[in-house]
Write a protein that holds these residues in place. Structure first.
Motif, PDB file in Angstrom:
ATOM      1  N   TYR A   1       5.827  51.927  18.344  1.00 18.84           N
ATOM      2  CA  TYR A   1       6.928  50.784  17.600  1.00 18.84           C
ATOM      3  C   TYR A   1       6.811  49.718  18.497  1.00 18.84           C
ATOM      4  O   TYR A   1       7.413  48.436  17.940  1.00 18.84           O
ATOM      5  CB  TYR A   1       8.304  51.293  17.383  1.00 18.84           C
ATOM      6  CG  TYR A   1       8.252  52.462  16.459  1.00 18.84           C
ATOM      7  CD1 TYR A   1       8.183  52.414  14.929  1.00 18.84           C
ATOM      8  CD2 TYR A   1       8.695  53.636  16.858  1.00 18.84           C
ATOM      9  CE1 TYR A   1       8.259  53.487  13.991  1.00 18.84           C
ATOM     10  CE2 TYR A   1       8.721  54.680  16.088  1.00 18.84           C
ATOM     11  CZ  TYR A   1       8.602  54.778  14.755  1.00 18.84           C
ATOM     12  OH  TYR A   1       8.416  55.772  13.937  1.00 18.84           O
TER      13      TYR A   1
ATOM     14  N   TYR B   1       4.728  47.109  19.195  1.00 17.47           N
ATOM     15  CA  TYR B   1       4.055  45.908  18.688  1.00 17.47           C
ATOM     16  C   TYR B   1       4.828  45.432  17.603  1.00 17.47           C
ATOM     17  O   TYR B   1       5.027  44.225  17.547  1.00 17.47           O
ATOM     18  CB  TYR B   1       2.522  46.435  18.172  1.00 17.47           C
ATOM     19  CG  TYR B   1       1.856  44.926  17.488  1.00 17.47           C
ATOM     20  CD1 TYR B   1       1.417  44.228  18.378  1.00 17.47           C
ATOM     21  CD2 TYR B   1       1.995  44.823  16.303  1.00 17.47           C
ATOM     22  CE1 TYR B   1       0.843  42.924  17.675  1.00 17.47           C
ATOM     23  CE2 TYR B   1       1.334  43.835  15.654  1.00 17.47           C
ATOM     24  CZ  TYR B   1       0.631  42.966  16.440  1.00 17.47           C
ATOM     25  OH  TYR B   1       0.130  41.626  15.985  1.00 17.47           O
ATOM     26  N   SER B   2       5.278  46.073  16.628  1.00 15.75           N
ATOM     27  CA  SER B   2       5.999  45.709  15.494  1.00 15.75           C
ATOM     28  C   SER B   2       7.368  45.091  15.998  1.00 15.75           C
ATOM     29  O   SER B   2       8.025  44.084  15.443  1.00 15.75           O
ATOM     30  CB  SER B   2       6.291  46.692  14.314  1.00 15.75           C
ATOM     31  OG  SER B   2       6.918  48.030  14.865  1.00 15.75           O
TER      32      SER B   2
ATOM     33  N   GLN C   1       8.066  43.855  19.133  1.00 19.00           N
ATOM     34  CA  GLN C   1       7.630  42.452  19.682  1.00 19.00           C
ATOM     35  C   GLN C   1       7.548  41.402  18.587  1.00 19.00           C
ATOM     36  O   GLN C   1       8.041  40.535  18.848  1.00 19.00           O
ATOM     37  CB  GLN C   1       6.430  42.907  20.519  1.00 19.00           C
ATOM     38  CG  GLN C   1       6.073  41.554  21.243  1.00 19.00           C
ATOM     39  CD  GLN C   1       6.496  41.419  22.526  1.00 19.00           C
ATOM     40  OE1 GLN C   1       7.164  42.383  23.064  1.00 19.00           O
ATOM     41  NE2 GLN C   1       6.285  40.098  23.158  1.00 19.00           N
ATOM     42  N   TYR C   2       7.006  41.628  17.608  1.00 21.30           N
ATOM     43  CA  TYR C   2       6.772  40.700  16.466  1.00 21.30           C
ATOM     44  C   TYR C   2       7.941  40.081  15.825  1.00 21.30           C
ATOM     45  O   TYR C   2       8.308  39.072  15.920  1.00 21.30           O
ATOM     46  CB  TYR C   2       5.696  41.393  15.386  1.00 21.30           C
ATOM     47  CG  TYR C   2       5.245  40.460  14.161  1.00 21.30           C
ATOM     48  CD1 TYR C   2       4.253  39.451  14.461  1.00 21.30           C
ATOM     49  CD2 TYR C   2       6.057  40.418  13.264  1.00 21.30           C
ATOM     50  CE1 TYR C   2       4.074  38.418  13.523  1.00 21.30           C
ATOM     51  CE2 TYR C   2       5.673  39.592  12.050  1.00 21.30           C
ATOM     52  CZ  TYR C   2       4.731  38.726  12.296  1.00 21.30           C
ATOM     53  OH  TYR C   2       4.611  37.606  11.298  1.00 21.30           O
ATOM     54  N   GLU C   3       8.914  41.299  15.511  1.00 23.05           N
ATOM     55  CA  GLU C   3      10.211  40.951  15.047  1.00 23.05           C
ATOM     56  C   GLU C   3      10.952  40.012  15.851  1.00 23.05           C
ATOM     57  O   GLU C   3      11.656  39.303  15.440  1.00 23.05           O
ATOM     58  CB  GLU C   3      11.080  42.114  14.623  1.00 23.05           C
ATOM     59  CG  GLU C   3      10.328  42.959  13.575  1.00 23.05           C
ATOM     60  CD  GLU C   3      11.092  44.160  13.268  1.00 23.05           C
ATOM     61  OE1 GLU C   3      11.965  44.481  14.041  1.00 23.05           O
ATOM     62  OE2 GLU C   3      10.638  45.099  12.521  1.00 23.05           O
TER      63      GLU C   3
END
Length: 437
Positions: free
Chosen positions: A58, A60-61, A63-65
């Motif tokens: 999880y 990457y997602s 980090q994006y959020e």
């Protein structure tokens, strides 16, 4: 956080942002730890998944959020510190060359324009007025009678006249071929009421039961059926039944059937007058309000924020797709709609909204509680149980916001009328209602 605001052109601005990498990473770690307490994965008990496994799945997602959230917060703080009124959503992009341990971003956005209100005393507004005449009441009575008419078959020797209901078979051909929608059996329509094209009605008028006739029919260039628009068809029509219309008498029975409290002819006409006067009032209010708004916008100067216009275009497009879907158009939600179709309308709406907002702010024209209450009570007065309607409005914030907007518009229109040069013009009831005289 250092804030620099750069003017690009007209309403477009740029703010440079920087964030410490440690802030981003700290928030990512915190969210992953929280997630690890409840996340479920095959081979592990709930809450026992190792952190490195959670991060791998999880990271990457999350980090994006976090990046989106933190950059959004940073932009909001910077815009607030710089005292800029942001219009629409910013376009944020990461840029290279940031100092070690930091992330750098550029936020490009638009600001709301300065609105220069013109001199309303130099504006001219045409104010319309109209009255409910006895003739208008007569026409409404006729409409109500037609809605309750009955039919009986005419003798075979009698021809079709205006007002009759006819049942026909017809077949239309273009270049010898039957076209889509050009053929029907046992088709009913009322002669002389514009339900069919003029040539079709003229052909059937005067025909008797059992008769057939051929005739040419030219479709208008703007006819809704694009396949036949502007073309001439040859029709064969056969009359199968002719029924004469019988209108109810204007008497106490008609008034009673319409639910009139005072079941008399006088009570019926009084009720019709009351309803027509209410409709005339609202139509005049709408027309005069629009004339006042046009005068206001004509005198104002401002640049339009493209982002707000684009948002309005998207809203109009979604409305158009919803309308197509309601009409049963397949894949209406995926229909490509060019922006240019709605751009003039969107620009007009955005311009009016910005100018009205400025006028309201400059002259304290906000809706008062008393005005909102009076408007709702007036709307409710036309219903059988007005108290229920009043409660219906007050039970929903969205409905109340819509009422408030209408009241504000009325305040604005009244203010404009009080300042501008107003010319009075009386129009007929039919002209106001969009009817043929």
């Amino acid at each position: 956080m250092a804030v620099t605001v750069e003017t690009l052109e007209k309403l477009e601005r740029k703010i440079s942002l920087s964030l410490p990498v440690t802030v981003i990473q700290s928030e990512v770690d915190a969210r992953l730890k929280k997630m690890a307490r409840t996340v479920k994965m095959d081979g592990f008990r709930p809450g026992k998944v190792p952190m490195n496994v959670v991060a791998q799945r999880y990271g990457y997602s999350v980090q994006y959020e976090v990046m989106n959230d933190k950059v959004g917060e940073a932009f909001a703080l910077a815009a607030n510190e710089a005292k800029v009124r942001v219009a629409g959503q910013p376009r944020i992009s990461e840029k290279e060359g940031a100092p070690e341990g930091e992330l750098a971003f550029d936020a490009i956005f638009e600001v709301y324009p300065e609105v220069k209100l013109g001199d309303l005393s130099a504006a001219t507004v045409e104010k319309l007025s109209a009255e409910v005449t006895e003739e208008a009441i007569d026409k409404t009575v006729d409409i109500l009678r037609k809605q309750r008419r009955t039919f009986s078959q005419r003798p075979a020797a009698e021809a079709a006249i205006d007002g009759d209901r006819v049942t026909v078979d017809f077949e239309g051909k273009i270049d010898g071929e039957v076209f889509s929608g050009g053929k029907a059996a046992d088709f009913q329509f009322l002669v002389g009421e514009g339900q069919m094209l003029k040539e079709f009605e003229e052909a059937v008028r005067g025909m008797k039961n059992g008769e057939s006739k051929t005739f040419p029919l030219s479709f208008p260039a703007d006819y809704q059926g694009q396949d036949v628009a502007g073309k001439t068809a040859d029709f064969l029509v056969t009359v199968k039944k002719i029924e004469a219309a019988h209108l109810p008498e204007v008497n106490e029975a008609l008034a009673k059937s319409l639910g009139i409290a005072d079941a008399s002819v006088e009570g019926l006409r009084a009720d019709i007058r009351k309803n027509l006067e209410r409709e005339v009032k609202f139509r005049l209010l709408g027309r005069n309000k629009q004339a006042a708004m046009n005068a206001l916008v004509e005198k104002a100067e401002l640049d339009l924020p493209n982002s707000v216009v684009q948002s309005e275009i998207e809203r109009l497009k979604e409305g158009a797709r919803a309308d197509l879907k309601q009409r049963g158009i397949k894949d209406a939600d995926k229909a490509p709609i060019p922006d240019d179709i709605f751009r003039p309308q969107a620009e007009s709406r955005v311009r009016l909204g910005l100018v009205v907002a400025e006028l309201v702010k400059a002259n304290t024209l906000n809706a008062t509680e008393a005005q909102i209450k009076a408007h709702i009570e007036e709307l409710a007065s036309s219903y059988e149980r007005p108290d229920d309607v009043v409660r219906w409005y007050y039970s929903d914030n969205q409905r109340m916001s819509e009422v408030e907007a209408v009241v504000i518009e009325t305040n604005v229109a009244d203010f404009i009328m009080s300042k501008a040069k107003v010319t009075e013009k009386t129009i007929s009831f039919d002209e106001l209602m969009g009817q043929q005289a």
